[in-house]
Design an enzyme around this catalytic site. Sequence first.
Site, PDB file in Angstrom:
ATOM      1  N   GLU A 183       0.872  -1.163   0.000  1.00 37.54           N
ATOM      2  CA  GLU A 183       0.000   0.000   0.000  1.00 37.54           C
ATOM      3  C   GLU A 183       0.916   1.222   0.000  1.00 37.54           C
ATOM      4  O   GLU A 183       1.796   1.341   0.859  1.00 37.54           O
ATOM      5  CB  GLU A 183      -0.888   0.013   1.253  1.00 37.54           C
ATOM      6  CG  GLU A 183      -1.822   1.202   1.213  1.00 37.54           C
ATOM      7  CD  GLU A 183      -2.792   1.267   2.383  1.00 37.54           C
ATOM      8  OE1 GLU A 183      -2.776   0.381   3.251  1.00 37.54           O
ATOM      9  OE2 GLU A 183      -3.567   2.249   2.408  1.00 37.54           O
TER      10      GLU A 183
ATOM     11  N   ARG B  11       5.398 -13.091   9.673  1.00 36.67           N
ATOM     12  CA  ARG B  11       5.974 -11.749   9.498  1.00 36.67           C
ATOM     13  C   ARG B  11       7.379 -11.700  10.043  1.00 36.67           C
ATOM     14  O   ARG B  11       7.739 -12.471  10.927  1.00 36.67           O
ATOM     15  CB  ARG B  11       5.188 -10.727  10.326  1.00 36.67           C
ATOM     16  CG  ARG B  11       3.811 -10.450   9.897  1.00 36.67           C
ATOM     17  CD  ARG B  11       3.193  -9.447  10.863  1.00 36.67           C
ATOM     18  NE  ARG B  11       3.562  -8.084  10.525  1.00 36.67           N
ATOM     19  CZ  ARG B  11       2.927  -7.359   9.609  1.00 36.67           C
ATOM     20  NH1 ARG B  11       1.915  -7.863   8.947  1.00 36.67           N
ATOM     21  NH2 ARG B  11       3.306  -6.123   9.353  1.00 36.67           N
TER      22      ARG B  11
ATOM     23  N   LYS C 140       3.853   0.754  10.090  1.00 33.22           N
ATOM     24  CA  LYS C 140       4.007   1.950   9.254  1.00 33.22           C
ATOM     25  C   LYS C 140       3.422   3.177   9.940  1.00 33.22           C
ATOM     26  O   LYS C 140       3.924   4.282   9.761  1.00 33.22           O
ATOM     27  CB  LYS C 140       3.332   1.736   7.895  1.00 33.22           C
ATOM     28  CG  LYS C 140       4.241   1.036   6.895  1.00 33.22           C
ATOM     29  CD  LYS C 140       3.743   1.212   5.478  1.00 33.22           C
ATOM     30  CE  LYS C 140       2.849   0.063   5.088  1.00 33.22           C
ATOM     31  NZ  LYS C 140       2.427   0.112   3.681  1.00 33.22           N
TER      32      LYS C 140
HETATM   33  P1  ATP Z   1      -0.389  -1.770   6.912  1.00 36.75           P
HETATM   34  O1  ATP Z   1      -0.546  -2.281   8.300  1.00 36.75           O
HETATM   35  O2  ATP Z   1      -0.273  -0.306   6.761  1.00 36.75           O
HETATM   36  O3  ATP Z   1      -1.272  -2.443   5.901  1.00 36.75           O
HETATM   37  P2  ATP Z   1       1.667  -3.474   5.973  1.00 36.75           P
HETATM   38  O4  ATP Z   1       2.942  -3.566   6.711  1.00 36.75           O
HETATM   39  O5  ATP Z   1       0.747  -4.606   5.909  1.00 36.75           O
HETATM   40  O6  ATP Z   1       1.039  -2.206   6.577  1.00 36.75           O
HETATM   41  P3  ATP Z   1       1.563  -3.341   3.101  1.00 36.75           P
HETATM   42  O7  ATP Z   1       2.062  -2.258   2.237  1.00 36.75           O
HETATM   43  O8  ATP Z   1       0.120  -3.661   3.058  1.00 36.75           O
HETATM   44  O9  ATP Z   1       1.985  -2.929   4.548  1.00 36.75           O
HETATM   45  O10 ATP Z   1       2.422  -4.636   2.892  1.00 36.75           O
HETATM   46  C1  ATP Z   1       2.740  -5.169   1.639  1.00 36.75           C
HETATM   47  C2  ATP Z   1       3.110  -6.615   1.769  1.00 36.75           C
HETATM   48  O11 ATP Z   1       4.201  -6.762   2.671  1.00 36.75           O
HETATM   49  C3  ATP Z   1       1.969  -7.443   2.341  1.00 36.75           C
HETATM   50  O12 ATP Z   1       1.864  -8.626   1.580  1.00 36.75           O
HETATM   51  C4  ATP Z   1       2.398  -7.742   3.734  1.00 36.75           C
HETATM   52  O13 ATP Z   1       1.908  -8.989   4.151  1.00 36.75           O
HETATM   53  C5  ATP Z   1       3.919  -7.736   3.633  1.00 36.75           C
HETATM   54  N1  ATP Z   1       4.507  -7.361   4.917  1.00 36.75           N
HETATM   55  C6  ATP Z   1       4.262  -6.250   5.631  1.00 36.75           C
HETATM   56  N2  ATP Z   1       4.937  -6.268   6.788  1.00 36.75           N
HETATM   57  C7  ATP Z   1       5.645  -7.415   6.822  1.00 36.75           C
HETATM   58  C8  ATP Z   1       6.537  -8.027   7.761  1.00 36.75           C
HETATM   59  N3  ATP Z   1       6.854  -7.433   8.909  1.00 36.75           N
HETATM   60  N4  ATP Z   1       7.077  -9.220   7.443  1.00 36.75           N
HETATM   61  C9  ATP Z   1       6.784  -9.825   6.275  1.00 36.75           C
HETATM   62  N5  ATP Z   1       5.952  -9.308   5.354  1.00 36.75           N
HETATM   63  C10 ATP Z   1       5.377  -8.123   5.611  1.00 36.75           C
HETATM   64 MG    MG Z   2      -1.347  -4.212   4.591  1.00 35.90          MG
END
Ligand code: ATP
Ligand code: MG
Length: 568
Positions: free
Chosen positions: A43, A270, A280
């Site tokens: 995002e 994660r 974020k």
């Molecule tokens: P938000 O909580 O703002 O949605 P997010 O960390 O999920 O934040 P995204 O931009 O939606 O952010 O994440 C993009 C991709 O990265 C998603 O597939 C998510 O699952 C993966 N991702 C985000 N944080 C992690 C993490 N700490 N470890 C592994 N993958 C992650």
């Molecule tokens: Mg997300």
Amino acid sequence: MAESIKNESQESTRTLNFVEQIVADDLKEGKNGGRLNTRFPPEPNGYLHIGHAKAICMDFGIAEKFGGTCNLRFDDTNPVKEDVEYVDSIKEDIHWLGFDWGNREYYASDYFPQLYDLALRLIKEGKAYVDDQTSEEIAAQKGTPTQPGVESPYRNRSVDENLDLFQRMNAGEFEEGARVLRAKIDMTSDNMHFRDPIMYRIIKHPHHRTGTAWNVYPMYDFAHGQSDYFEGVTHSICTLEFVPHRPLYDYFVDELADETYRPRQIEFNRLNLTYTVMSKRKLLQLVKEGLVQGWDDPRMPTISGMRRRGYTPASIRNFIDLIGYTKYEALNSISLLEHAVRDDLNKVATRGMAVINPVKVVITNYPEGQEEVLEMENNPEDPTSGTHQMPFSREIYIEREDFMENPPKKFFRLAPGGEVRLKGGYIIKCTDAVKDSDGNIVEINCTYDPETRSGMPGSMRKVKGTLHWVSAKHAVDATVRLYDRLFNVENPAAEPDCDFREMLNPDSLKIVTGVKLEPFLAQNAVSGTHFQFQRIGYFTPDYDSTPDNIVFNRTISLKDSWEKAKNK
Ligand code: ATP
Ligand code: MG
């Protein structure tokens, strides 16, 4: 025999992680016509962090490994928080990590028309309705995992009324929050996500791509699976918190897919790191409140911060390989990441000498005005790296900490009457120290042994200590930024009662001026290069650095000196 079978099976489970195993099986069965297409779906509401790097390595890595493709899809369904600045930074970071999406750059907003059409179809089929309640009322009716929810009084509106209201929602006739479109599924479902989830909400903020064309925006759950489907994604790999969303993902995909093709969601754990935060929202707060100097502040867990700090793509990818992919949440130690950084920098960083806290040494038996040039190895780990020249003269700088007037027994550095070797040069012997009226040491006098330079008969003579040094006359001044952990609490996210900002490490940045560089370091202080300052650590020139004002960031200390400093 039994032993060899066991080893073989261990070998095969080590070479494929569980996601790769699923993909391999699907390909073998010929699912989706034998295609593999993944996607990375950020995002654009912030910069990428090391957690995203784990997802990137999975999504792009698995496509590379099995000859498939990976799409970059911006999940831009909430115009309030999203911005092109983030889109640009995300693309730069993925490329820097070494991955490429070719021409497959997509946006969830590209599918707004198709998603809207699907919503209209579901309304016509009696599978969706417009709810006039507030989000608080809807939340209150949701129930709990052990208690069924309550049906909305608007649940049984006629198809015509729903169609009319939804179209008017999109025409901008109603205020934000006045109405939502919900899927009509089951308010008693064990899966909370099936309790008439919201599909669309009204947002009147302009979108960074579609402008003011839309007044309704799809929720994640109504956008993601269908976007996967529209794009031809076969394996939609995400993190474990989406496990409970998977049935809903499948529910909406069922409205589109047939037996020849359907995307499937697979979840892994994660990445969480000690001494930092990964949310974020919190990272944005640090930036907005000026608690760090921006998204790419070298203390941030962002990819851009790590790049500026001097971490290499290889070190990040090696770290992610090391921790692996599982189905269980874990907290990974930042020390392991730092180990991977040291390991890679040891192979690639050019060696040079810099004195952080200088004190002058006068070599009293070295002729005044004389200088010579010593040949220094650029990197003993890399036979192709060559050498560079380093000037030597009568006055040099060494680290203040490398001299002690009254040393304890095992002090092998410089002390009155003692000898040390100057790295790459002569053995010197301390005769005395000159002090100011307050008793501070301002200068150290030494003599040198002319026979001990490399290639000379005395060069093999052994002394216990070797010091780094810089010729005073030739030294170039620089500023060095010493970074430490951003938080002084191991897992800030696990302290719900404490404001995370109160756990920030007040000593996470120290700025040292008047650092003495050997000329070679000054001449090569180009952003994006990696150096080892001998005996101190790994450093990289900051992008702020100019020839008149050289600035180095400390990437990481050498392990030993760090431990030593801590134990003092
Ligand atoms: P938000 O909580 O703002 O949605 P997010 O960390 O999920 O934040 P995204 O931009 O939606 O952010 O994440 C993009 C991709 O990265 C998603 O597939 C998510 O699952 C993966 N991702 C985000 N944080 C992690 C993490 N700490 N470890 C592994 N993958 C992650
Ligand atoms: Mg997300």
